[in-house]
Design an enzyme around this catalytic site. Structure first.
Site, PDB file in Angstrom:
ATOM      1  N   THR A 158       0.860  -1.187   0.000  1.00  0.00           N
ATOM      2  CA  THR A 158       0.000   0.000   0.000  1.00  0.00           C
ATOM      3  C   THR A 158       0.891   1.229   0.000  1.00  0.00           C
ATOM      4  O   THR A 158       1.954   1.235   0.627  1.00  0.00           O
ATOM      5  CB  THR A 158      -0.875   0.085   1.259  1.00  0.00           C
ATOM      6  OG1 THR A 158      -0.010   0.153   2.385  1.00  0.00           O
ATOM      7  CG2 THR A 158      -1.785  -1.100   1.392  1.00  0.00           C
ATOM      8  N   GLU A 217      -6.078  -3.503   0.283  1.00  0.00           N
ATOM      9  CA  GLU A 217      -6.390  -4.526   1.287  1.00  0.00           C
ATOM     10  C   GLU A 217      -7.666  -5.309   0.966  1.00  0.00           C
ATOM     11  O   GLU A 217      -7.978  -6.289   1.636  1.00  0.00           O
ATOM     12  CB  GLU A 217      -6.557  -3.872   2.664  1.00  0.00           C
ATOM     13  CG  GLU A 217      -5.268  -3.378   3.293  1.00  0.00           C
ATOM     14  CD  GLU A 217      -4.936  -1.924   2.941  1.00  0.00           C
ATOM     15  OE1 GLU A 217      -5.406  -1.449   1.889  1.00  0.00           O
ATOM     16  OE2 GLU A 217      -4.222  -1.280   3.726  1.00  0.00           O
ATOM     17  N   LYS A 257     -12.855  19.214  10.210  1.00  0.00           N
ATOM     18  CA  LYS A 257     -13.599  19.224  11.476  1.00  0.00           C
ATOM     19  C   LYS A 257     -13.777  20.670  11.919  1.00  0.00           C
ATOM     20  O   LYS A 257     -12.885  21.272  12.480  1.00  0.00           O
ATOM     21  CB  LYS A 257     -12.842  18.419  12.527  1.00  0.00           C
ATOM     22  CG  LYS A 257     -12.662  16.977  12.111  1.00  0.00           C
ATOM     23  CD  LYS A 257     -12.092  16.116  13.214  1.00  0.00           C
ATOM     24  CE  LYS A 257     -11.829  14.719  12.702  1.00  0.00           C
ATOM     25  NZ  LYS A 257     -10.559  14.556  11.984  1.00  0.00           N
ATOM     26  N   TRP A 286     -18.593  17.912  10.915  1.00  0.00           N
ATOM     27  CA  TRP A 286     -17.690  17.418   9.872  1.00  0.00           C
ATOM     28  C   TRP A 286     -18.135  17.934   8.508  1.00  0.00           C
ATOM     29  O   TRP A 286     -19.319  17.885   8.169  1.00  0.00           O
ATOM     30  CB  TRP A 286     -17.707  15.889   9.836  1.00  0.00           C
ATOM     31  CG  TRP A 286     -16.966  15.259  10.973  1.00  0.00           C
ATOM     32  CD1 TRP A 286     -16.396  15.907  12.032  1.00  0.00           C
ATOM     33  CD2 TRP A 286     -16.716  13.865  11.163  1.00  0.00           C
ATOM     34  NE1 TRP A 286     -15.807  14.995  12.875  1.00  0.00           N
ATOM     35  CE2 TRP A 286     -15.993  13.740  12.367  1.00  0.00           C
ATOM     36  CE3 TRP A 286     -17.030  12.713  10.437  1.00  0.00           C
ATOM     37  CZ2 TRP A 286     -15.574  12.512  12.859  1.00  0.00           C
ATOM     38  CZ3 TRP A 286     -16.618  11.492  10.930  1.00  0.00           C
ATOM     39  CH2 TRP A 286     -15.895  11.388  12.127  1.00  0.00           C
TER      40      TRP A 286
HETATM   41  P1  AMP Z   1      -5.465   2.105  -2.453  1.00  0.00           P
HETATM   42  O1  AMP Z   1      -5.276   1.051  -1.448  1.00  0.00           O
HETATM   43  O2  AMP Z   1      -4.206   2.864  -2.776  1.00  0.00           O
HETATM   44  O3  AMP Z   1      -6.140   1.591  -3.672  1.00  0.00           O
HETATM   45  O4  AMP Z   1      -6.422   3.211  -1.842  1.00  0.00           O
HETATM   46  C1  AMP Z   1      -7.669   2.861  -1.302  1.00  0.00           C
HETATM   47  C2  AMP Z   1      -8.437   4.104  -0.950  1.00  0.00           C
HETATM   48  O5  AMP Z   1      -8.800   4.827  -2.125  1.00  0.00           O
HETATM   49  C3  AMP Z   1      -9.752   3.835  -0.270  1.00  0.00           C
HETATM   50  O6  AMP Z   1      -9.607   3.562   1.095  1.00  0.00           O
HETATM   51  C4  AMP Z   1     -10.504   5.131  -0.527  1.00  0.00           C
HETATM   52  O7  AMP Z   1     -10.114   6.145   0.367  1.00  0.00           O
HETATM   53  C5  AMP Z   1     -10.026   5.503  -1.900  1.00  0.00           C
HETATM   54  N1  AMP Z   1     -11.017   5.063  -2.890  1.00  0.00           N
HETATM   55  C6  AMP Z   1     -10.994   3.974  -3.667  1.00  0.00           C
HETATM   56  N2  AMP Z   1     -12.079   3.927  -4.466  1.00  0.00           N
HETATM   57  C7  AMP Z   1     -12.809   5.023  -4.174  1.00  0.00           C
HETATM   58  C8  AMP Z   1     -14.050   5.559  -4.647  1.00  0.00           C
HETATM   59  N3  AMP Z   1     -14.739   4.977  -5.606  1.00  0.00           N
HETATM   60  N4  AMP Z   1     -14.487   6.690  -4.065  1.00  0.00           N
HETATM   61  C9  AMP Z   1     -13.803   7.316  -3.094  1.00  0.00           C
HETATM   62  N5  AMP Z   1     -12.627   6.873  -2.629  1.00  0.00           N
HETATM   63  C10 AMP Z   1     -12.139   5.742  -3.156  1.00  0.00           C
END
Ligand code: AMP
Length: 540
Positions: free
Chosen positions: A185, A330, A439, A444
């Site tokens: 990640t 994840e 915040k 929020w």
């Molecule tokens: P990653 O592990 O780098 O793919 O990042 C995952 C994160 O991307 C998630 O926890 C969200 O915060 C964001 N994310 C993924 N898909 C979306 C979506 N469709 N809308 C908003 N946030 C998203």
């Protein structure tokens, strides 16, 4: 009493074996680093994956060894997906947009034994090679004629490596819980954390991706895979396409609007998948060049929130339906897909677009709930925000080597770090990352919501909303926006536009315009960079 069904193991090799036998003539088309468009079939891909597995065995690779890859989307990367995992080793995709320090950390942490690299990334690898402790050899993913002059040690040419083997290879059978792939990640703080997928999780996830309520693929599709194969197994689409025999189009390094559109038209793409930033470039190109889509009717967008205005443009101007999906490294990644339910049939445009902008209901297999700061479960009323927790057979149970802390609680729930609502119909909507929410005086304010509304204003290309410290309210929102070249939008225009849909106390205290916004390795906005840059910004 146990059932009496066969306990055949769910293995990634069975997907490419199936594609070879059932869809052997279907094409995989790649834009290559060497220049020309390359085309071959699933049958070719299956044969060469076997040649690769044999070659790796000869190099001494055994079950469980990690093999690194740093490559764009292309046919050789497909062979690595199936060849490495199929033989029982772990396909560790490394994101080339990470810093050299992160790359060195990740490769050492994973203890990659061999490393496969695409031509454009050879210089990057040369820079970190002296810091890599476990890599015994580097395979450059090209043919003999294109091998670069390099100072890398123990270099092997990909085509020479596999051409020395035939495809007379039987995929080994082993426990489906065996690790298949590894992705780190790209968190903004701390070291990257390794998420280790299994053959079982990858197969169940791919079944789900295929399903009508998932990403909904079939052999009738031609899929343009824009989402990088170095990020979360390209949303599992390489596996899902092999399972259903969809034609696959791999765009390589060229993700500009013109190149993407050219591939869509030339290959008669029906569905594409990628993050919003790529579609922003595509839509701009299409508009400026007065183009349309002849065959593409669906696009799957995720990785960041899709602004409603983008969904509307795709639908109203180009007759392309957006499927908004949510997930994370994840979660393999698909957790939700925003399909409409039966009760939504005939819905009016305004409601339809509002619903489509949500991240949607979970796919079968993923359970979700929202909880308060103290862990109490919150209602599904579409208004109450809480931390989003998920669990399921393709959600991580812990990070590689246990580093990165406990991933799940006693009941198996994984805290996503996203703040969401869930409505009465089970549609989840991300309102923020926990660390990005503004915040203000105990209330929020959703930065994602404000960003999406801001880009709905004509003349604005992209926007980020961050919290800026405030003496009275603790934090107040600041909009940082990029204008279209030549646009004359002002701060007042943005605030006027937002005031149509937001309460007065939610409106930003200031709007600043910049030439571009910083993006991370996976195309997400780097809000921490903006927070540092605008920490002392004087709100007016
Ligand atoms: P990653 O592990 O780098 O793919 O990042 C995952 C994160 O991307 C998630 O926890 C969200 O915060 C964001 N994310 C993924 N898909 C979306 C979506 N469709 N809308 C908003 N946030 C998203």
């Amino acid at each position: 009493m146990l059932g009496l069904m066969q306990n055949r193991q769910l293995l990634i090799s069975t997907m490419i074996e199936h594609a070879q036998k059932q869809y052997g003539d279907i094409e995989i088309v790649s834009r290559t680093n060497e220049g020309p468009i390359h085309r071959y079939t699933y049958k070719d891909c299956a044969g060469r994956s076997k040649q690769l597995a044999k070659a790796l065995t000869k190099l001494g690779v055994i079950v469980g060894d990690r093999i690194g890859t740093m490559a764009f989307n292309g046919f050789r990367h497909m062979e690595l997906y199936f060849g490495i995992s199929g033989m029982g080793a772990v396909c560790h995709t490394v994101n080339p947009r990470l810093s050299a320090d992160n790359v060195a950390y990740i490769v050492n942490h994973a203890e990659d034994k061999y490393f496969f690299v695409d031509l454009p990334f050879v210089p990057l690898l040369e820079n970190v090679e002296s810091r890599l402790n476990s890599v015994e050899g580097v395979v450059i993913m090209t043919d003999k004629a294109h091998m670069p002059d390099t100072k890398l040690k123990n270099v092997i040419c990909y085509e020479e490596l596999i051409q020395s083997e035939n495809d007379d290879y039987v995929w080994p059978d082993f426990d489906e819980n065996t690790a298949s792939a590894l992705c780190y990640t790209s968190g903004t703080t701390g070291n990257p954390k390794g998420v280790l997928y299994s053959h079982r999780s990858a197969t169940l996830h791919a079944f789900s991706a295929l399903s009508g309520e998932g990403l909904s693929f079939s052999h009738k599709d031609t899929i343009l895979l824009v989402v990088p194969m170095f990020h979360v197994n390209a949303w599992g689409i390489p596996y899902a396409s092999a399972m259903c025999g969809a034609k696959l189009v791999l765009p390589g390094a060229c993700l500009d609007g013109r190149s993407v559109h050219e591939l869509i038209e030339k290959e008669s793409v029906t569905v594409s998948a990628g993050v919003p930033t790529v579609w922003m470039m595509l839509l701009k190109y299409i508009k400026d060049a007065h183009k349309t889509f002849s065959t593409m009717r669906r696009t799957i967008i995720g990785g960041a929130a899709v602004p409603r205005s983008m969904i509307e443009t795709f639908k109203k101007e180009y007759n392309v339906q957006v499927l908004h999906a949510w997930g994370m490294t994840e979660t393999s990644p698909v957790g939700t897909a925003c399909h409409l339910k039966r009760k939504h049939e005939g819905m009016l445009d305004d409601d339809f677009f509002a619903l489509s902008a949500k991240q949607g209901p979970p796919v079968f297999g993923v359970e979700m709930k929202i909880v308060s700061a103290t862990g109490e479960e919150l209602p599904w009323d579409g208004k109450t925000c809480g931390r989003l927790l998920v669990r399921g057979p393709w959600i991580t149970s812990g990070y590689f080597r246990g580093e990165g802390g406990e991933a799940i609680d006693a009941e198996g729930w994984f805290d996503t770090g996203d703040i969401s609502t869930i409505d009465e119909d089970g549609y989840m909507q991300v309102t923020d990352r926990a660390k990005d929410v503004v915040k203000s005086g105990g209330e929020w304010i959703s930065s994602i919501d404000m960003e999406n509304q801001t880009v709905g204003l004509p003349g604005i290309v992209e926007a980020a909303v961050i919290a800026v410290p405030h003496p009275k309210w603790q934090e107040r929102p600041l909009v940082i926006a990029v204008k279209q070249p030549g646009a004359t939008v002002t701060k007042e225009d943005v605030i006027d536009h937002l005031s149509k849909s937001m309460a007065k106390w939610q409106l930003p205290d200031d709007v600043v315009f910049v030439d571009e916004l910083p993006h991370g390795a996976t195309g997400k906005l780097l809000k921490n960079v903006l927070r540092t840059k605008f920490r002392d910004h004087q709100l007016v």
